[in-house]
Design a protein around this motif. Structure first.
Motif, short mmCIF file in Angstrom:
data_model
loop_
_atom_site.label_atom_id
_atom_site.label_comp_id
_atom_site.label_asym_id
_atom_site.label_seq_id
_atom_site.Cartn_x
_atom_site.Cartn_y
_atom_site.Cartn_z
N UNK A 1 0.83 -1.21 0.00
CA UNK A 1 0.00 0.00 0.00
C UNK A 1 0.87 1.26 0.00
N UNK A 2 2.00 1.19 0.66
CA UNK A 2 2.93 2.33 0.64
C UNK A 2 3.46 2.61 -0.76
N UNK A 3 3.40 1.61 -1.63
CA UNK A 3 3.80 1.76 -3.04
C UNK A 3 2.58 1.97 -3.93
N UNK A 4 1.44 2.29 -3.32
CA UNK A 4 0.19 2.62 -4.01
C UNK A 4 -0.49 1.44 -4.70
N UNK A 5 -0.20 0.23 -4.27
CA UNK A 5 -0.93 -0.93 -4.79
C UNK A 5 -2.20 -1.11 -3.99
N UNK A 6 -3.24 -1.59 -4.67
CA UNK A 6 -4.47 -1.99 -3.98
C UNK A 6 -4.25 -3.43 -3.49
N UNK A 7 -4.47 -3.64 -2.21
CA UNK A 7 -4.22 -4.95 -1.61
C UNK A 7 -5.34 -5.29 -0.64
N UNK A 8 -5.79 -6.55 -0.68
CA UNK A 8 -6.78 -7.03 0.28
C UNK A 8 -6.31 -8.35 0.87
N UNK A 9 -6.57 -8.51 2.15
CA UNK A 9 -6.31 -9.77 2.84
C UNK A 9 -7.63 -10.52 2.95
N UNK A 10 -7.62 -11.76 2.50
CA UNK A 10 -8.76 -12.65 2.69
C UNK A 10 -8.30 -13.65 3.76
N UNK B 1 8.92 -12.13 1.02
CA UNK B 1 7.58 -12.22 0.44
C UNK B 1 7.26 -10.98 -0.39
N UNK B 2 7.58 -9.82 0.12
CA UNK B 2 7.34 -8.56 -0.58
C UNK B 2 8.04 -8.57 -1.95
N UNK B 3 9.30 -8.94 -1.97
CA UNK B 3 10.05 -8.98 -3.24
C UNK B 3 9.52 -10.05 -4.17
N UNK B 4 9.09 -11.17 -3.62
CA UNK B 4 8.49 -12.23 -4.44
C UNK B 4 7.23 -11.70 -5.14
N UNK B 5 6.39 -10.99 -4.40
CA UNK B 5 5.16 -10.45 -4.99
C UNK B 5 5.50 -9.43 -6.07
N UNK B 6 6.40 -8.51 -5.78
CA UNK B 6 6.78 -7.50 -6.78
C UNK B 6 7.33 -8.16 -8.04
N UNK B 7 8.16 -9.18 -7.89
CA UNK B 7 8.73 -9.87 -9.06
C UNK B 7 7.65 -10.58 -9.86
N UNK B 8 6.64 -11.13 -9.17
CA UNK B 8 5.57 -11.84 -9.87
C UNK B 8 4.55 -10.90 -10.49
N UNK B 9 4.42 -9.70 -9.95
CA UNK B 9 3.52 -8.72 -10.54
C UNK B 9 3.93 -8.34 -11.96
N UNK B 10 5.21 -8.39 -12.22
CA UNK B 10 5.70 -8.03 -13.56
C UNK B 10 5.14 -8.98 -14.62
N UNK B 11 4.74 -10.19 -14.22
CA UNK B 11 4.12 -11.13 -15.17
C UNK B 11 2.77 -10.63 -15.67
N UNK B 12 2.15 -9.69 -14.92
CA UNK B 12 0.79 -9.25 -15.23
C UNK B 12 0.73 -7.80 -15.66
N UNK B 13 1.86 -7.14 -15.69
CA UNK B 13 1.86 -5.71 -16.07
C UNK B 13 2.27 -5.51 -17.51
#
Length: 177
Positions: free
Chosen positions: A26-35, A165-177
């Motif tokens: 969220x500090x990087x302006x991503x929309x995030x939800x915890x389920x 975990x944070x870096x893993x998510x950022x690296x995987x987001x690039x697959x969808x951008x």
């Protein structure tokens, strides 16, 4: 977007890491939800017990909630025990799903026991306070054979696991951008 399906025993750090990473994203302006499985057990899953069928239905309902957030271009952190390999693999059939296993030894979980659940699960069968069908003690937990990321939460610090975990998510987001 991406949906992270956490898997790990109770007390392994799923909710803690989900909240930590949510704040960073969220500090990087991503929309995030915890389920969070504990939260939804009180609402849309309150009619479910802890049989294998009910546990699977619980995960499927939470996944549907997560899919709705994905459609809104939101990162989803699905914090649940998710004990069955076949069900985790069912969710992995969706290209936006990644599996993160929080690996913590049962001995460390029993020592941590933040909710007092292991203590109750280990009570004698004759004790009316005993928790039956407790994952990892009296019910099955299948260790993932193909997790996308493994966090060893009894060996790594919370900060280290959060950063990983944070870096893993950022690296995987690039697959969808």
């Amino acid at each position: 977007m991406i949906l992270i399906q956490f898997t790990g025993l109770s007390g392994s750090g799923k909710t803690t890491l989900a909240h930590n990473v949510r704040d960073l994203l969220r500090n990087k302006s991503y929309k995030v939800e915890i389920v969070d499985g504990d939260v939804y057990r009180k609402t849309i899953c309150s009619d479910l017990g802890f049989s294998k069928e009910d546990r699977c239905e619980n995960i499927r309902r939470l996944f549907m909630v997560g899919q709705n957030f994905i459609e809104e271009n939101t990162i989803v952190l699905m914090s649940v025990i998710n004990p069955y390999e076949n069900l985790r693999n069912e969710l992995r059939n969706y290209e936006f799903v990644r599996t993160v296993y929080l690996d913590c030894s049962i001995n460390n979980l029993i020592k941590r026991d933040p909710k007092g659940l292991y203590k109750k699960a280990l009570l004698p069968d004759t004790d009316f306070n005993k928790i039956n069908n407790f994952t990892g003690i009296s019910d099955v937990f299948e260790v993932p054979s193909n997790a996308d990321l493994v966090l060893k939460t009894d060996l790594e610090t919370e900060i280290f696991s959060t950063d990983k975990l944070y870096n893993f998510i950022l690296n995987n987001l690039s697959d969808f951008e």
